[in-house]
Design a protein around this motif. Structure first.
Motif, short mmCIF file in Angstrom:
data_model
loop_
_atom_site.label_atom_id
_atom_site.label_comp_id
_atom_site.label_asym_id
_atom_site.label_seq_id
_atom_site.Cartn_x
_atom_site.Cartn_y
_atom_site.Cartn_z
N GLY A 72 -10.97 3.00 9.43
CA GLY A 72 -9.92 2.01 9.60
C GLY A 72 -10.41 0.64 9.22
O GLY A 72 -10.34 0.25 8.06
N SER A 110 -1.09 4.27 4.05
CA SER A 110 -0.07 3.25 3.82
C SER A 110 1.19 3.85 3.20
O SER A 110 2.30 3.35 3.38
CB SER A 110 -0.63 2.16 2.92
OG SER A 110 -1.29 2.73 1.79
N HIS A 124 -10.56 -2.73 4.93
CA HIS A 124 -11.82 -2.32 5.54
C HIS A 124 -12.87 -2.14 4.44
O HIS A 124 -14.05 -2.00 4.72
CB HIS A 124 -11.64 -1.01 6.33
CG HIS A 124 -11.36 0.16 5.45
ND1 HIS A 124 -10.09 0.50 5.04
CD2 HIS A 124 -12.20 1.04 4.86
CE1 HIS A 124 -10.17 1.56 4.24
NE2 HIS A 124 -11.43 1.90 4.11
N GLN A 160 -0.93 -3.22 4.38
CA GLN A 160 -1.80 -2.05 4.56
C GLN A 160 -2.62 -1.75 3.33
O GLN A 160 -2.82 -0.60 2.96
CB GLN A 160 -1.00 -0.84 5.03
CG GLN A 160 -1.50 -0.41 6.41
CD GLN A 160 -0.96 0.90 6.88
OE1 GLN A 160 -1.49 1.95 6.56
NE2 GLN A 160 0.10 0.83 7.66
N ALA A 191 4.66 -3.00 -1.66
CA ALA A 191 4.04 -3.29 -2.96
C ALA A 191 2.79 -2.43 -3.15
O ALA A 191 2.04 -2.20 -2.19
CB ALA A 191 3.65 -4.76 -3.03
N GLU A 192 2.60 -1.96 -4.38
CA GLU A 192 1.44 -1.12 -4.67
C GLU A 192 1.01 -1.38 -6.11
O GLU A 192 1.81 -1.29 -7.04
CB GLU A 192 1.80 0.36 -4.46
CG GLU A 192 0.80 1.36 -4.99
CD GLU A 192 -0.61 1.27 -4.38
OE1 GLU A 192 -0.74 1.47 -3.19
OE2 GLU A 192 -1.55 0.96 -5.14
N GLY A 222 0.82 -1.21 0.00
CA GLY A 222 0.00 0.00 0.00
C GLY A 222 0.85 1.26 0.00
O GLY A 222 1.73 1.43 0.84
N ASN A 246 1.51 -6.60 -7.31
CA ASN A 246 0.68 -7.14 -6.23
C ASN A 246 1.52 -7.69 -5.08
O ASN A 246 2.50 -8.39 -5.30
CB ASN A 246 -0.24 -8.23 -6.79
CG ASN A 246 -1.44 -8.44 -5.91
OD1 ASN A 246 -1.31 -8.90 -4.79
ND2 ASN A 246 -2.61 -8.06 -6.41
N TYR A 289 -8.81 -3.76 -1.97
CA TYR A 289 -7.85 -4.86 -2.13
C TYR A 289 -7.94 -5.39 -3.55
O TYR A 289 -9.02 -5.75 -4.03
CB TYR A 289 -8.18 -5.98 -1.14
CG TYR A 289 -7.20 -7.14 -1.17
CD1 TYR A 289 -6.08 -7.16 -0.35
CD2 TYR A 289 -7.39 -8.22 -2.04
CE1 TYR A 289 -5.18 -8.21 -0.38
CE2 TYR A 289 -6.49 -9.28 -2.08
CZ TYR A 289 -5.39 -9.27 -1.25
OH TYR A 289 -4.50 -10.31 -1.27
N1 LIG Z 1 -1.40 1.56 10.36
C1 LIG Z 1 -2.21 2.36 10.87
O1 LIG Z 1 -1.93 2.98 11.88
C2 LIG Z 1 -3.47 2.55 10.22
C3 LIG Z 1 -4.19 3.57 10.69
C4 LIG Z 1 -5.35 3.77 10.12
C5 LIG Z 1 -5.78 2.97 9.11
N2 LIG Z 1 -5.08 1.96 8.64
C6 LIG Z 1 -5.62 1.10 7.58
O2 LIG Z 1 -4.68 0.85 6.56
C7 LIG Z 1 -5.38 0.67 5.33
C8 LIG Z 1 -4.76 1.50 4.24
O3 LIG Z 1 -5.08 2.88 4.40
P1 LIG Z 1 -4.79 3.92 3.24
O4 LIG Z 1 -5.29 5.24 3.66
O5 LIG Z 1 -3.39 3.82 2.82
O6 LIG Z 1 -5.74 3.36 2.11
P2 LIG Z 1 -5.61 3.55 0.55
O7 LIG Z 1 -6.81 2.92 -0.01
O8 LIG Z 1 -5.29 4.96 0.27
O9 LIG Z 1 -4.32 2.70 0.16
C9 LIG Z 1 -4.28 1.32 0.07
C10 LIG Z 1 -3.46 0.99 -1.14
O10 LIG Z 1 -3.31 -0.40 -1.26
C11 LIG Z 1 -3.22 -0.70 -2.64
N3 LIG Z 1 -3.52 -2.12 -2.84
C12 LIG Z 1 -4.71 -2.74 -2.70
N4 LIG Z 1 -4.59 -4.05 -2.90
C13 LIG Z 1 -3.28 -4.28 -3.18
C14 LIG Z 1 -2.54 -5.45 -3.42
N5 LIG Z 1 -3.12 -6.66 -3.43
N6 LIG Z 1 -1.21 -5.33 -3.64
C15 LIG Z 1 -0.60 -4.12 -3.62
N7 LIG Z 1 -1.27 -2.97 -3.38
C16 LIG Z 1 -2.60 -3.05 -3.14
C17 LIG Z 1 -4.25 0.21 -3.28
O11 LIG Z 1 -4.00 0.43 -4.64
C18 LIG Z 1 -4.10 1.47 -2.44
O12 LIG Z 1 -3.28 2.44 -3.04
C19 LIG Z 1 -6.82 1.02 5.62
O13 LIG Z 1 -7.59 -0.14 5.81
C20 LIG Z 1 -6.72 1.81 6.84
O14 LIG Z 1 -7.91 1.81 7.57
C21 LIG Z 1 -3.91 1.75 9.20
#
Ligand SMILES: NC(=O)c1ccc[n+]([C@@H]2O[C@H](COP(=O)([O-])OP(=O)(O)OC[C@H]3O[C@@H](n4cnc5c(N)ncnc54)[C@H](O)[C@@H]3O)[C@@H](O)[C@H]2O)c1
Length: 669
Positions: A588, A254, A343, A339, A271-272, A249, A318, A350
């Motif tokens: 989240g 992320s 959710h 990450q 990975a993204e 992510g 991926n 995902y």
């Molecule tokens: N770590 C923490 O403290 C924390 C805090 C709050 C939320 N989160 C959770 O972390 C998650 C990510 O948040 P975000 O704001 O970055 O969301 P986001 O949707 O902006 O980013 C997630 C990224 O993952 C990528 N992705 C999806 N599937 C993939 C795969 N199989 N392989 C590679 N990349 C893939 C997407 O393209 C996207 O860019 C959420 O569920 C969020 O609630 C974490």
């Protein structure tokens, strides 16, 4: 009056603005599922048209219908204002109240295209974390804020401004609820349906509460997590040098992982699948290198391991492929996490392995059932590969993105032997809970509404001085936290963490938050800081969030499935002086999986602000410590006893411990 102020005061324009071309150069929200029946579509259109004079309906109706059919939502693109969207210096906002002007500053930051994930769809982060559902709501809210006095309160129902109601100076200026549902209507598809109808929204945590400060907030939390995870796996107190952190992510939050990995001193591979997200983070300097070939990635990581290089690498592809490849190539992963936005698993959170990003985007709309199957199969594969790594010694932790929850629902081999718990702990169970939240340490933040970097530098040095003073008398239990945060604030300017508003975050306990806030208020009174400061925090904190698989996952008395703490917190903040409060369903880990709340508090250098900050911040932290202590968490019992010693007006009910041997005696067969 300049054009910007005029546009704000105008609200929804009487004459229709021109339509706007769909800009393909910016990151747009994925098309949402076509979930409404014919009758429900009519209802959604009637709902949207409520914001406009009937004389415009004949023009707007086909346009909104087409938005609903094309994107699954009515964003009212035509009404997106043509002025630049960013947090302006507070004096540039129209109005008479510095409190409401501060809210405008924060709202515009949440929608700033360099900050927001899908700025034209009013999504700040997390794929669906909305500040508003549509542009009409934004325009009305800004107008109301410009008109309001400090004896009124704006009521926000999931992005919709219900109205401005008479209140009083000590009441919050804004009360926000997001996604609050009758509990039985909180499934993922309920969000799809009721959001498409235009009656609710997913506010995430700091999106719908106007408290997002770009990736900095999460860089700090992630740095603390990676550092402490490193301490957990250290065999001889060694640091993270030469160790590999594999995750995924590069989105809203992320995207902070590679930067945090660099600050923590390890090798990070992230990975993204979305090239736009990769390029954004790379161009911002949040990740050092980009590789899109797996063999090349293996060679690069091997080299970095040999030379113990501190480097962060984005793999464009991926995450499942990386876990599998690193297993077959025997690349040892020291720390592993994930990450992706699980959710929101069925609508772009995902991406399944072995399908192109573009095909996946089409499939989730055209063949949602097949897409779901692909996601679940991919999760099973990912879990299987992770299991292989952990059997070789990798420390894997769930990063609060519902990875383990969704993997378990997909039937992945992810359950512990007792069939109840997961195989792996969440970062809150192992790290943040016992090391931070239970002691009251959480993501305190502030924003300088002057938008002046010099004010931010002044606040940094004030905060640092206070923490250093406090550290001298800190009990040993919290010394590590204090020292991590002093190191963080010292490096903050150099690490160039600001994206958007002039904001800073650090982890502090109640005492630290109060002392820092008080010093800011004095500095404003003395003119050392040139404009009001907004205090706030992430909802992801000691008291703000009830979430059994994340913030409250280290509560073990059964109450992790209750939400009294988060609700009490917001009610308590509102009558102790918060400038705005918000309470959300979802954030989240997902809609229906969490209740979370937060606040904003404007410091303007007055005595009243001082009284408010003392009363509110004390409650805002100690509510959660008291609850955590009642759940028998040792660290919280320590912290709440300390708080009671310091504050004679505080009396907290303490738990009595039951001897387990005694208990077992009565359960012997
Ligand atoms: N770590 C923490 O403290 C924390 C805090 C709050 C939320 N989160 C959770 O972390 C998650 C990510 O948040 P975000 O704001 O970055 O969301 P986001 O949707 O902006 O980013 C997630 C990224 O993952 C990528 N992705 C999806 N599937 C993939 C795969 N199989 N392989 C590679 N990349 C893939 C997407 O393209 C996207 O860019 C959420 O569920 C969020 O609630 C974490």
């Amino acid at each position: 009056m300049n054009n910007f102020k005029k546009q704000i005061i105008q609200g929804i324009p009487d004459a229709l603005p021109n339509t706007q071309a769909y800009n393909n150069n910016i990151n747009h929200a994925p098309k949402r599922k076509d979930i409404l029946s014919e009758d429900e579509k009519k209802l959604a259109l009637k709902n949207a048209l409520r914001y406009f004079d009937a004389k415009h309906h004949a023009v707007l109706l086909p346009e909104f219908k087409s938005e609903l059919e094309t994107y699954g939502r009515i964003y009212m693109y035509r009404f997106r204002p043509d002025y630049e969207m960013y947090a302006r210096p507070i004096d540039e906002y129209p109005g008479t109240s510095s409190q409401t002007k501060s809210v405008m500053h924060m709202i515009q930051n949440n929608l700033n295209p360099v900050v927001a994930q899908h700025p034209h769809e009013l999504i700040t982060y997390g794929g669906n974390g909305a500040a508003f559902q549509n542009w009409a709501q934004y325009l009305l809210v800004m107008k109301y804020l410009a008109e309001m006095t400090d004896e009124q309160t704006l009521i926000m129902y999931s992005g919709h401004p219900l109205g401005i109601f008479p209140s009083n100076k000590n009441a919050p200026r804004v009360v926000v609820t997001n996604g609050m549902m009758i509990p039985n209507y909180s499934k993922q598809d309920d969000w799809e349906k009721f959001n498409a109808l235009g009656v609710t929204q997913y506010g995430q945590m700091t999106a719908g509460s106007y408290m997002y400060i770009g990736p900095q907030g999460i860089v700090h939390g992630t740095t603390i997590t990676v550092l402490n995870a490193g301490r957990k796996i250290a065999k001889h107190n060694e640091n993270l040098s030469g160790k590999l952190f594999l995750t995924s992510g590069l989105g809203g939050m992320s995207g902070a992982q590679p930067k945090a990995g660099n600050i923590a001193g390890c090798i990070t591979v992230c990975a993204e699948v979305n090239l736009k997200a990769v390029n954004t983070r790379h161009s911002q300097g949040w990740v050092d290198e980009v590789i899109s070939d797996l063999d090349e990635l293996v060679t690069r990581v091997q080299k970095a391991k040999e030379t113990k290089e501190i480097v962060s690498i984005a793999y464009h592809g991926n995450i499942v492929s990386v876990w599998e490849k690193f297993d077959t190539e025997n690349i040892f992963v020291d720390l592993g996490s994930d990450q992706t936005s699980l959710h929101n698993p069925w609508a772009g959170g995902y991406y399944p392995v072995d399908i192109s990003y573009e095909d996946a985007n089409d499939m989730m709309v055209d063949q949602p059932e097949l897409f779901k199957e692909k996601v679940q199969a991919s999760l099973r594969r990912q879990a299987e590969a992770i299991n292989k790594h952990t059997s070789k010694g990798t420390y894997f932790f769930d990063y609060g993105n519902a990875f383990l929850l969704e993997a378990s629902r997909a039937g992945a081999d992810i359950m512990a032997d007792n069939g109840i718990d997961f195989k792996y702990a969440s970062y809150v169970q192992d790290i943040m809970g016992p090391m931070c939240f239970d002691y009251g340490f959480g993501p305190f933040r502030w924003v300088c509404t002057s938008a002046n970097p010099e004010d931010l530098a002044t606040t940094d040095s004030i905060a640092c001085e206070i923490l250093e003073k406090m550290m001298k008398d800190s009990p040993k239990e919290i010394k590590q936290q204090m020292s991590d945060n002093i190191q963080w604030i010292k490096g903050a300017q150099e690490n160039k963490l600001v994206v958007g508003s002039q904001a800073r975050i650090l982890y502090a306990d109640a005492e630290g938050r109060i002392k820092i806030a008080q010093a800011f208020n004095n500095a404003i009174a003395e003119g050392k800081i040139t404009a009001p400061i907004v205090l706030g925090r992430d909802h992801h904190d000691v008291s703000g969030t009830d979430s059994p698989y994340r913030e409250t996952s280290n509560i073990y008395d059964g109450s992790q499935f209750t939400a009294d703490m988060a609700i009490q917190n917001v009610i308590g903040d509102s009558f102790r002086g918060a400038t705005w409060v918000s309470i959300h369903n979802g954030g989240g880990v997902g809609w229906g999986e969490v209740i979370n709340g937060g606040f904003g508090m404007v410091l303007d250098g007055t005595k009243e602000a001082e009284q408010r900050l003392k009363a509110m911040l004390f409650w805002d932290v100690n509510n959660g410590i008291a609850r955590r202590s009642w759940a028998r968490n040792d660290e919280a019992i320590f912290a709440i006893k300390r708080a009671m010693e310091a504050e004679p007006n505080l009396t907290v009910t303490l738990p009595n411990m039951v001897n387990d041997k005694l208990l077992e005696k009565f359960f012997k067969a």
